[in-house]
Write a protein that holds these residues in place. Structure first.
Motif: not given
Length: 362
Positions: A292, A294, A324, A326-327, A336, A342
């Protein structure tokens, strides 16, 4: 190096909140238990000695405990068998080794149901709270003997092949890990291409050229319970408490000095998964990276994963990167961040692809 450590402690409370849902799902239900006679018997060997009786969750989910001269103390190995393992005694199976993250345990694997596949055996060896899947530079710390890579690659792998009906070749053997284990998965694939034909790193600390990732390793050595520990599934759901990384050890204990002065950091450079010379050893290996973007951690694992992907492309070695962000593109459970919200759906995406590769190799 102290100036780097706060980077990895940013927003730890937010990381805990992001992980709480997946932690509650994992820890909220007690496993069913079966009799020890329902699981395969293991014979000691390859430097491993079993201790006590297996911890049995079911006939296809159990944990054995071993000792070895390569490591101090006792160490657990959790094993998931396919449902058809007992019904077809003539069949052999591919094997995936799953490496857990820092501050975690072998039981973290239960948070990703895709790992318990009916198409393969999954082996989850103890990697220590801060083992970093390495043979430590210092063996006289509070941790005692700490030869994790030797334990896994020269003892656990042949021990599993000797005791279970595996297909014992690289085309049918994978190493997969997340966070600290994401480092271990890529590093083991590079160090032992004869063993592993497939590797996947999820949110891995896979670029030791980044000061932030070196700082994360130092945080584990110094037992600074920052963000990596805060999202471990070893944390009781909703409490925010963390078991930590074990006893304090010297900041040079695992990979030697982290400072790039007069080649003092030569071990870091030698074992850096992102080093071009190491990546060049992955020709013919199936490689997948997930991340991710974040804070507080995956912002950096995204940078590391993109660096590795770029260098693999330059080497013309095929690989797959799933960023990916922020998911939202991966799963409703994913924000994320650095947690099983995740990783579980990422593994659900990866395992069927791995199963297809195993089938194609057969």
């Amino acid at each position: 190096m102290k100036s780097l450590l706060p980077t990895w402690r940013l927003h730890a409370k937010a990381a805990v909140a992001a992980a709480a849902m997946s932690l509650a799902a994992l820890l909220g239900a007690a496993p069913a238990h079966a009799d020890a006679a329902s699981v395969p018997a293991f014979t000691d060997g390859f430097g491993l000695t079993q201790v006590g009786a297996p911890e049995v969750h079911s006939s296809t989910d159990f944990t054995i405990t071993v000792t070895t001269r390569q490591l101090s103390g006792e160490h657990r190995i959790r094993i998931f068998l396919p449902q058809g393992y007992g019904a077809d005694p003539g069949k052999r199976w591919p094997v995936t080794y799953f490496l857990h993250g820092g501050g975690g345990t072998v039981d973290d694997a239960a948070a990703a149901p895709a790992l318990h596949s009916d198409s393969m055996i999954t082996v989850v060896p103890d990697g220590g709270l801060k083992g970093w899947y390495a043979d430590w530079a210092m063996q006289n710390t509070a941790m005692g003997a700490a030869n994790w890579q030797t334990f896994h690659t020269t003892q656990v792998v042949p021990f599993i092949d000797a005791n279970l009906r595996t297909i014992a070749d690289r085309s049918h053997r994978a190493v997969v890990g997340l966070s600290m284990g994401g480092y271990g998965a890529l590093r083991y694939a590079e160090a032992r291409p004869d063993l592993f034909g497939h590797t996947a790193s999820l949110s891995g600390g896979i670029d030791f050229g980044m000061a932030e990732i070196r700082a994360a390793v130092l945080a584990t050595e110094l037992n600074v319970t920052g963000a990596w520990c805060a999202v471990s599934t070893s944390t009781p759901a909703g409490t925010g408490r963390c078991t930590g990384y074990g006893p304090y050890v010297d900041s040079d204990a695992i990979f030697g000095s982290p400072y790039p002065v007069f080649n003092a950091d030569h071990i870091w450079n030698e074992v850096d998964p992102a080093a071009t010379a190491n990546l060049a050893r992955l020709g013919g290996t199936g490689i997948t990276l997930y991340t991710g973007n974040q804070w507080p951690i995956d912002h950096f694992t995204e940078i590391a994963s993109n660096t590795v992907k770029t260098r693999l492309d330059q080497l013309r070695i095929p690989s797959r990167l799933v960023d990916y962000g922020n998911g939202s593109s991966l799963s409703p459970t994913c924000d994320g961040g650095h947690d099983y919200g995740c990783w579980a759906p990422a593994l659900a995406d990866y395992i069927p692809r791995l199963q297809a590769a195993f089938t194609a190799a057969s």
